[in-house]
Every structure is written in structure tokens, then in C-alpha cells.
Design an enzyme around this catalytic site. Structure first.
Site, PDB file in Angstrom:
ATOM      1  N   SER A  97       0.743  -1.169  -0.121  1.00 20.28           N
ATOM      2  CA  SER A  97      -0.012   0.015  -0.012  1.00 20.28           C
ATOM      3  C   SER A  97       0.922   1.384  -0.025  1.00 20.28           C
ATOM      4  CB  SER A  97      -0.942  -0.121   1.147  1.00 20.28           C
ATOM      5  OG  SER A  97      -2.080   0.974   0.943  1.00 20.28           O
ATOM      6  N   HIS A 152      -7.325  -5.911   0.602  1.00 23.44           N
ATOM      7  CA  HIS A 152      -6.261  -5.374   1.101  1.00 23.44           C
ATOM      8  C   HIS A 152      -5.519  -5.592   2.130  1.00 23.44           C
ATOM      9  CE1 HIS A 152      -3.992  -1.451   0.098  1.00 23.44           C
ATOM     10  NE2 HIS A 152      -4.019  -1.181   1.035  1.00 23.44           N
ATOM     11  N   ASP A 211     -10.030  -5.542  -3.588  1.00 26.17           N
ATOM     12  CA  ASP A 211      -9.334  -4.451  -2.687  1.00 26.17           C
ATOM     13  C   ASP A 211     -10.400  -3.416  -2.712  1.00 26.17           C
ATOM     14  OD1 ASP A 211      -7.901  -2.279  -1.688  1.00 26.17           O
ATOM     15  OD2 ASP A 211      -5.986  -3.409  -2.273  1.00 26.17           O
TER      16      ASP A 211
END
Lengths: 276, 276
Positions: A146, A254, A222
Site C-alpha cells: 500500500s 487489501h 481490494d
């Protein structure tokens, strides 16, 4: 440097260490996994940069990296994601301030005095690491999740001679075009968007490419995918003719369950480059 | 039964579910990992019982079980360790009350109304599990960590026909002879020590044995080893001529880094029995 803890893990040592940081003007904590092979000879190092809200601890406990690091004989360093402490600026939002350093050197108030994660990750922490541990400085790779995937890709683009391979899990791939990016880059670097471009993986790859093997995994389920903008990264990779493997992973979200699911692949990918 | 979350993980599904519990008189939450093989046919089930202070979540996120469960095609259920909620008795100590059910049915005040983890794990949760998921009820194994290792060994001893194999990570092996046990068994079951013996793995193995494969790992650097009493378990195994593998693992402590390090071995051990 102070040893916070050292714990045996997959026949190696999972350590947590703290030190006064000149770059960040506060104490910083990082984790380092040393595989069993490190007992007899220096081993390569994989950097794992974490995402929003994380400390050094999340990936250390939930990403399942140690099993594969031990198998391949690779050390893994898990830095924190921002400066921290009472004298350090912060924001009520989860995505700005402490836990959200975005791997840049802030130039704007109130962030400039401490939020220097770019210098910390690219300069200070490497010096501390290679001074205190018997690791192969000439044999490094980098990954992240991320916001940390953003960090890994942008740092690799600026230090192509340092890293033999780069990968990312669901990276923030185009922060100059996303609410995960525009808010933070304007807060940390100011309103001049020209200064943001150096911290956007999609722009950097289109401009200069990444002269090393590149692997990116992105879950199709996600919840944050509209903020991550894998389409910008995919377009840059294609336009640049950048050698890369970009995998859209069906049904993954995610979370660390996603990261853990593909950690073995990423570790094998980096090991191939590190031991080439 | 309510689905709290379902997340893709190693091509399977990591779910979290909650339900009203008759046994515990409160809502209970559990996690279930279903491997990819479960999409096409019922799969065997491994029970993972957790230790003091844990919920369903700790092992689900930190034990690294899913990688190997997916490889072997085994589902893993992670129950909570006690009843919880506002109407449920508790104690200020970490090792009594909520988070410390000890896998017994309490008979004493104030615990008796809710602290019925024995009935919950051996009766109610299996019924819920096999009613709601397409799992092989005739193909179960059980493991656990610390207090959960105690639960796994004692439950396997009482239900030898139900489990094909049993293992434990650093189990509380002799609670009737330890401060991790005497305090809780007297609180939950009362002062009559005769009633405690049914919940002491070392006493049970000496008395009746465990008619299934048995694997126990114990770290030599475990800070709690004096409370766990592996020596009592080792003595019972030897005296009983109980087939077993008891491994004293050099330098490992009591953490999930220890559990994760040997999870692959335990999963392979159970898979061998489950698919025999």
C-alpha cells in the site's frame, strides 16, 4: 542502537531495535529478521515498507515473511512508517501525520522538522543497519504494501544501483492523481505539484523506467483499489515497455491475508535476483 | 449464525462468524479457514485452541496456519477462549475470567452461568460448524497453544473417537500442579481437587493414554516454562509408554514466532493422520 527484543523464529532471530534518529529528530523503532544462514555469513537484505497506520510490528507479525526468508537465507527489515512521539506533529486523520509518513521529506509546516522518512529509509537507517549487523550491503531488494508499495517503487526508481529487484503489494501507484496522495503530498511538500512527481511510481516509471525485475500484486476485491490506481501503473509499464509482472489477483482484498498469500512468491522473486 | 467477514487467503476463505451461544449464554465469535479444496468437496477440520488473553483473532492473523492448511486441504477453526460481554463475569487478572476460560464448564459463582467452554468446544460449536459448513465431521484433529494446548490435550483424551491426531504448542501440561491451573480450576470448579483431574493432560495421559498420534513442541527459552510443566507431560508419556513426539525446541520462547515456526510441521503431522 538499543535492542528491544530478540526472539527465535524459523531458526533465525526476529529482532526489534530502537535508536535516536537524526533524520526524524526522535527515537525510531525497526524490526529485523535475520535468517539462520546469517549465523555463518552475511546475507542479502529485503526492505519491507509498511502501509498507513502501521508500525514496524504489523508486517513482522502478520505477513508470514519469516518462513520464506529463512528458506532462502534473506534478512528482512521492517521500518516504522513515520516519526512518532509527543513532540512530533500529528493529525486526527489516519492518513496524515504519525503512521502516514508517505516516504517523503516534508518541507512544509508543521511537518518539516520530523517527517523526513525519505532520508530515514534511504540514508540513515541503511547506515545504522549495515554498521550494526553483518549484512550484504551490495545485495539489497525492496518491497512494500500500500503506502509502503509506493515507497518501495519510488525509492527503487531513485536508487536503481542499490536494489537488485523491487516488488509491491497493492501499492499506492499514482498518488498525484489520488486522494491517497494529493492530500499528503500537498501537506508535506506544498502546493507546487511539480515537486510531487518525484514521488509517484507511475510517473517515474513512465519517465525513467525501473532497471531491475519488477513484480506487483493487486487484489481485485481490494476496497481501496480506486485510491491505489493500478491502472495508472499498468499503463506506465506498458507504455514504457518496462519488464514487469503485474498480477491482478482474483478476489483478494487489501489485508495482510492478501499479503501473506503471495509473500512466498515475492520472496522467491527477490531471492532469484539477490542470488543471481 | 452471522458472517462477520470473509476474506480470500491462500486461494481459500478466511471467515469470521458470530452466533448466539446456548452453552455460554452470550454471543460468541469464531474464525474458520476454508482451504481452496473446500470449493469442490468436504475437507477435514483441525481445531486450533488459543491461549490466555487471546480471542479468535490472534492465531488467525499470527500463526501462519493458512499457508499450510491450503497446501494440505485442511480447514482450521479458531474459537474464542471464553464467553465475553457486559453481563459476563470477569476478573482484573489476565489469567482468570474473560480471555481465560480454561476449556472447562464452571460450577462455581460467579462463573457458572457463562463459563462453559468445555460444552461450547466439544458440543455446541461442532454442531454449528457442521450444520453451516460442508466439512468432514468424521475427519477431525485438534491442536492449541499454551492454555489452548491444555484444551486440545484434555479434549482429545475425553473424545478419542472424535480426533485422529492431537498436537500442542507449549501446552499448560499439568495445571493441577501449577499456578497456571490451580487458581483457575479452584475458581471455576471449586476446592475439591478430585474434580480437577479430568482437566489435567499429564494425569489423563498417565491414567488412560491418548489413542492417537501425539506431537508436542516446547521452546527451551519459554519464559513461562515453569508454569507449563513439560516435565510432567514427558514423565506421563514415558511412564504410560504413550506413542508421542515431544520436542524441546532450542532457544524458542512462548510467542507466535515460536508457533509459526513449527506450524508447517504440525499441519503436516495432522494431514498425515487425517488423510490416512
Amino acid at each position: 542502537m538499543k535492542t528491544v527484543s530478540e526472539t527465535r523464529c524459523f531458526e533465525g532471530v526476529q529482532g526489534v531495535y530502537s535508536h535516536a534518529s537524526d533524520a526524524c529528530g526522535c527515537d525510531m523503532t525497526f524490526a529485523l529478521y535475520q535468517p539462520p544462514q546469517a549465523r555463518t555469513h552475511p546475507v542479502p537484505v529485503l526492505w519491507y515498507l509498511s502501509g498507513l497506520t502501521c508500525t514496524h510490528e504489523n508486517a513482522m507479525t502478520k505477513a508470514g515473511a519469516q518462513a520464506w526468508a529463512a528458506q532462502h537465507g534473506v534478512a528482512v527489515v521492517f521500518p516504522d512508517t513515520s516519526p512518532r512521539g509527543e513532540g512530533v506533529a500529528d493529525d486526527a486523520a489516519y492518513d496524515l501525520g504519525q503512521g502516514a509518513g508517505f516516504y517523503v521529506d516534508a518541507t512544509e509546516a508543521p511537518w518539516a522538522p520530523h517527517f523526513r522518512m525519505w532520508s530515514y529509509i534511504t540514508d540513515e537507517l541503511p547506515r545504522i543497519l549495515f554498521r550494526n549487523f553483518d549484512l550484504e550491503e551490495g545485495c539489497q531488494a525492496i518491497t512494500g504494501h500500500s503506502m509502503g508499495g509506493h515507497g518501495a517503487l519510488t525509492i527503487a526508481a531513485h536508487f536503481p544501483e542499490r536494489f537488485r529487484s523491487v516488488s509491491a503489494f497493492a501499492p499506492i501507484a499514482n498518488p498525484t492523481g489520488s486522494d491517497w496522495g494529493r492530500k499528503q503530498l500537498s501537506a508535506y511538500l506544498g502546493a507546487d505539484e511539480a515537486r510531487w512527481a518525484a514521488h509517484d511510481a507511475s510517473l517515474l516509471i513512465r519517465e525513467r523506467g525501473l532497471p531491475m525485475p519488477l513484480l506487483v500484486d493487486q487484489g481485485t476485491a481490494d476496497d481501496f483499489i480506486d485510491l491505489l490506481k493500478p491502472e495508472a501503473l499498468a499503463a506506465s509499464i506498458a507504455e514504457r515497455r518496462q519488464p514487469a509482472v503485474l498480477r491482478m489477483q482474483d478476489g483478494y482484498d487489501h489485508s495482510y491475508f492478501f499479503v501473506a498469500s503471495f509473500m512466498a512468491d515475492h520472496m522467491a522473486f527477490h531471492a532469484e535476483a539477490l542470488f543471481a
